[in-house]
Motif scaffolding. Structure first.
Motif, short mmCIF file in Angstrom:
data_model
loop_
_atom_site.label_atom_id
_atom_site.label_comp_id
_atom_site.label_asym_id
_atom_site.label_seq_id
_atom_site.Cartn_x
_atom_site.Cartn_y
_atom_site.Cartn_z
N THR A 190 13.67 5.30 -17.20
CA THR A 190 13.08 5.83 -18.43
C THR A 190 12.64 7.28 -18.22
N TYR A 191 11.99 7.56 -17.11
CA TYR A 191 11.55 8.93 -16.80
C TYR A 191 12.75 9.87 -16.73
N CYS A 192 13.81 9.45 -16.01
CA CYS A 192 15.00 10.30 -15.86
C CYS A 192 15.64 10.58 -17.21
N ARG A 193 15.74 9.57 -18.05
CA ARG A 193 16.32 9.78 -19.39
C ARG A 193 15.50 10.77 -20.19
N GLN A 194 14.19 10.65 -20.11
CA GLN A 194 13.32 11.57 -20.85
C GLN A 194 13.49 13.00 -20.35
N GLN A 195 13.61 13.15 -19.03
CA GLN A 195 13.80 14.49 -18.47
C GLN A 195 15.13 15.08 -18.91
N LEU A 196 16.18 14.28 -18.92
CA LEU A 196 17.49 14.75 -19.36
C LEU A 196 17.48 15.13 -20.84
N MET A 236 0.82 -1.19 0.00
CA MET A 236 0.00 0.00 0.00
C MET A 236 0.87 1.26 0.00
N GLY A 237 2.00 1.27 0.75
CA GLY A 237 2.89 2.40 0.77
C GLY A 237 3.79 2.47 -0.45
N GLU A 238 3.83 1.41 -1.24
CA GLU A 238 4.65 1.36 -2.45
C GLU A 238 3.99 2.16 -3.56
N PRO A 239 4.75 2.99 -4.30
CA PRO A 239 4.14 3.70 -5.43
C PRO A 239 3.83 2.73 -6.57
N ALA A 240 2.81 3.05 -7.31
CA ALA A 240 2.45 2.22 -8.46
C ALA A 240 3.59 2.29 -9.47
N VAL A 241 3.80 1.20 -10.18
CA VAL A 241 4.87 1.14 -11.17
C VAL A 241 4.70 2.23 -12.22
N ASP A 242 3.47 2.56 -12.57
CA ASP A 242 3.21 3.51 -13.64
C ASP A 242 3.11 4.96 -13.17
N ALA A 243 3.07 5.21 -11.87
CA ALA A 243 2.94 6.58 -11.37
C ALA A 243 4.23 7.36 -11.64
N LEU A 244 4.08 8.54 -12.23
CA LEU A 244 5.26 9.36 -12.54
C LEU A 244 5.64 10.21 -11.34
N PRO A 245 6.94 10.36 -11.10
CA PRO A 245 7.38 11.24 -10.01
C PRO A 245 7.14 12.70 -10.36
N ASN A 246 7.28 13.57 -9.36
CA ASN A 246 7.07 15.01 -9.56
C ASN A 246 8.23 15.68 -10.26
N SER A 247 9.44 15.12 -10.12
CA SER A 247 10.61 15.77 -10.70
C SER A 247 11.72 14.74 -10.90
N TYR A 248 12.74 15.17 -11.61
CA TYR A 248 13.93 14.34 -11.83
C TYR A 248 14.57 13.97 -10.49
N GLU A 249 14.68 14.95 -9.60
CA GLU A 249 15.32 14.72 -8.32
C GLU A 249 14.56 13.70 -7.48
N VAL A 250 13.24 13.78 -7.50
CA VAL A 250 12.41 12.81 -6.76
C VAL A 250 12.60 11.42 -7.36
N ALA A 251 12.61 11.33 -8.67
CA ALA A 251 12.79 10.05 -9.34
C ALA A 251 14.15 9.45 -9.01
N LEU A 252 15.18 10.27 -9.04
CA LEU A 252 16.53 9.80 -8.75
C LEU A 252 16.65 9.31 -7.31
N ALA A 253 16.07 10.04 -6.37
CA ALA A 253 16.10 9.64 -4.96
C ALA A 253 15.37 8.31 -4.76
N GLU A 254 14.23 8.16 -5.41
CA GLU A 254 13.47 6.90 -5.31
C GLU A 254 14.26 5.75 -5.92
N LEU A 255 14.89 6.01 -7.05
CA LEU A 255 15.69 4.98 -7.71
C LEU A 255 16.86 4.55 -6.83
N GLU A 256 17.52 5.51 -6.21
CA GLU A 256 18.63 5.19 -5.31
C GLU A 256 18.15 4.35 -4.12
#
Length: 82
Positions: free
Chosen positions: A49-55, A1-21
């Protein structure tokens, strides 16, 4: 339940990178069961994929701002303190 959905997009590159780490730390720690590991891997692929698109978007913006010519950074004058 606390896990984000696989398809949910993060708010920003930094948020995505932190989650990935965080996902990488969990997976490397070996504490995830097989199902959780597969879910984490799928989420990781989505985040990469999201991070690459943002870059790519930022690179395109830089090209537009720089008149379609990316120039190499001149490190000589930066390292000399000038």
């Amino acid at each position: 339940m606390g896990e984000p959905a696989v398809d949910a997009l993060p708010n920003s590159y930094e948020v995505a990178l932190a989650e990935l780490e965080a996902l990488i730390r969990q997976m490397e720690g070996g504490s995830l069961n097989l199902e959780a590991s597969i879910t984490a891997y799928r989420r990781g692929v989505s985040l990469v994929t999201y991070c690459r698109q943002q870059l790519e978007k930022v690179e395109q913006q830089v090209r537009v701002l720089d008149g379609e010519m990316l120039k190499p950074l001149e490190t000589n004058h930066l390292s000399s303190g000038a």
